[in-house]
Design an enzyme around this catalytic site. Structure first.
Site: not given
Length: 280
Positions: A127, A69
């Site tokens: 992540y 994002d």
């Protein structure tokens, strides 16, 4: 489980006379509206594709392992493109780094294995989410690490993180914009630890790896764990939040600043232990 993954049986492969080139990329996401090209917004995919198109003299698109994002960074993103150029594969990294903004770096370039696809061949993604106490923020940490006035109790955070590991329906932590038919995901790693930056400053890190993630899932999990811990919420109550599969049970979505795509793996053996321990 991997047998449940919905992946296309076939996907595009290099045409006659073409090679598929695999790129490993890192980038500072604060400069971009995410990975994916979209309209007039500046994206990482768009920048790399334009640089390749200029270099090769024809429109060329890179395809990534997945999206990040706006504001999310990558220590390791993987993408590929097809070309009939005679340029040696390893030279693409050197050439592209002279053409791209300094906020995007090509770490390596090589010819992809037969049948490789940057997205559909992916076996896992990892992540990291980085947090500092606001008093330890350095001049260059802005938009790269999330500052907090009070750091949560890492032991309580760890107890929440352990609940998230495994195969679950993660509807609670999925954005309403997520289009996935199934909200079940396999989470191989879910843990908090203490690390230090190059200058000796304390960083609180959340590390998670899985087969795939829902839209805003990691940021929602982090935000909810942080706010639950600051309220001294019990582990049992946190588990209820997950099990109820209701978006209203998520407390907060953490900012994009502290999130990094840290690794993309194509190694089928890396988390084979998870498949074996969860066989059904």
């Amino acid at each position: 489980m991997r047998s449940d993954w919905r992946r296309p049986e076939t996907y595009s492969l290099p045409g006659d006379g073409e090679r598929r080139i695999m790129l490993e990329v890192c980038y500072d996401g604060s400069a971009y509206h995410g990975w994916q090209a979209q309209g007039n917004a500046v994206s990482v995919q768009g920048c790399i594709s334009r640089s390749l198109s200029d270099l090769l003299g024809k429109e060329t698109t890179v395809y990534g392992s997945g999206r990040t994002d706006a504001g999310v960074h990558a220590l390791m993103q993987v993408c590929h493109f097809d070309t009939s150029s005679s340029i040696k594969p390893e030279l693409f990294a050197l050439i592209l780094n002279t053409r791209l903004p300094k906020t995007i770096r090509i770490l390596s370039s090589r010819e992809a294995p037969e049948g490789f696809h940057a997205r559909f061949s992916t076996m896992s993604r990892e992540y990291w989410y980085l947090i500092k106490h606001q008093t330890q923020m350095l001049a260059w940490d802005d938009r790269h690490i999330t500052p907090l006035k009070v750091l949560p109790d890492i032991n309580l955070l760890q107890s929440y993180a352990a609940i998230l590991q495994g195969t679950h329906d993660f509807t609670t932590f999925a954005s309403a914009k997520d289009p996935s038919e199934s909200r079940f995901r396999d989470i191989y790693i879910s843990e908090w630890d203490d690390i230090t930056d190059a200058y000796g400053c304390h960083i609180l890190r959340y590390r998670t790896a899985g087969n795939a993630f829902l839209y805003h899932q990691v940021r929602s999990m982090v935000g909810t764990m942080i706010h639950a811990s600051l309220a001294n919420e019990s582990t049992e109550r946190f588990k209820e939040r997950l099990d109820r599969c209701m978006r209203s049970e998520a407390l907060r979505t953490a900012p994009a600043d502290g999130l990094y795509l840290a690794d993309v793996s194509y190694d089928a053996e890396k988390y084979q232990w998870f498949e074996e321990s969860n066989a059904r």
